[in-house]
Design an enzyme around this catalytic site. Structure first.
Site, PDB file in Angstrom:
ATOM      1  CG  ASP A 165      -2.050  -1.005   1.254  1.00  0.00           C
ATOM      2  OD1 ASP A 165      -2.156  -1.655   0.231  1.00  0.00           O
ATOM      3  OD2 ASP A 165      -2.719  -1.161   2.238  1.00  0.00           O
ATOM      4  CG  HIS A 190      -4.807   2.160  -0.149  1.00  0.00           C
ATOM      5  ND1 HIS A 190      -5.930   1.688  -0.943  1.00  0.00           N
ATOM      6  CD2 HIS A 190      -4.666   1.033   0.795  1.00  0.00           C
ATOM      7  CE1 HIS A 190      -6.395   0.919  -0.549  1.00  0.00           C
ATOM      8  NE2 HIS A 190      -5.875   0.538   0.606  1.00  0.00           N
TER       9      HIS A 190
END
Length: 237
Positions: free
Chosen positions: A66, A70
């Site tokens: 991530d 995100h």
């Protein structure tokens, strides 16, 4: 890849920590498509069958990293991080347990872990082996105060062998605030999700990690073929 000065590099066997990719693989959202479409093309040498595969894939299925983008509008996208953000020394924490049970700060502090500034910290819940089964949805997670501990230690990357380091989707209240993501990502402490079952081979060890993801332009995350190897004669407590 070289270890920072004063830190020994791993010399053991590289261990593959990625989950396999297939069309029925677990996904956080039903609309996250996973589709592999093979195509055979006519060009090629006589007697051959030249095949290419078209891939439709969310950036947040399977083993992936991530980026801040995100969760954070204006946060860095995955290709904006230097390679050094994804490689280096770290530890594998033995947090194996069953069910929706948090890892608390008190528990982590009692372990007296050798977590150092700039480390990559991988939490082994023992759930990589449940990937693709109903049990995978009801997984352990990191407590809010554990995320604070990671920040205080100055780590740069955190990984889990579950769908998320936060409370799993099936168990969240409607106003859930994603405390782990929202503690780590604003500080550019990135997150690896869906680590594989071989993480259990490295519990309790200092390791060298390579988690370089695909450099997807403007990507909020990206698949990553994560590998690690133990640093000889170095345990984390």
């Amino acid at each position: 890849m070289s270890a920072p000065v004063g830190r020994p590099a791993g010399t053991g066997e590289w261990v593959d920590l990625a989950q396999p990719m297939y069309e029925q693989m677990p996904r956080a959202l039903p609309e996250s498509q996973v589709c592999f479409t093979p195509q055979y093309i006519e060009t090629g040498p006589p007697g051959s069958a030249v095949r290419i595969t078209h891939l439709t894939l969310s950036t947040h299925v399977g083993t992936h990293v991530d980026a801040a983008l995100h969760f954070l509008p204006g946060g860095r996208s995955i290709e904006q991080y230097p390679v050094d953000a994804f490689v280096g020394p770290g530890i594998v924490v033995d947090a194996r347990r069953e069910g929706v049970v948090p890892v608390t700060r008190a528990e982590i502090e009692a372990m007296d872990l050798d977590a150092r500034a700039g480390d990559i910290v991988l939490f082994c819940f023992g759930y990589g082996r449940h990937f693709g089964t109903p049990a995978y949805r009801d997984h352990p997670y990191l407590g809010d105060d554990t995320a604070d501990w990671l920040v205080e230690r100055g780590v740069k990357l955190v990984g889990v062998d579950t769908t998320t380091p936060d409370l799993g989707g099936a168990h969240r209240p409607p106003d859930y605030a994603y405390p782990v993501h929202m503690t780590l990502l604003p500080r550019d402490i990135l997150i690896i999700e869906h680590l594989g079952p071989r993480l259990e081979e490295l519990v309790g060890r200092r390791v060298e990690v390579n988690a370089v993801p695909l450099p997807i332009r403007s990507g909020d995350g990206a698949p990553a073929p994560v590998i690690a190897r133990a640093v000889p004669d170095e345990e984390i407590r």
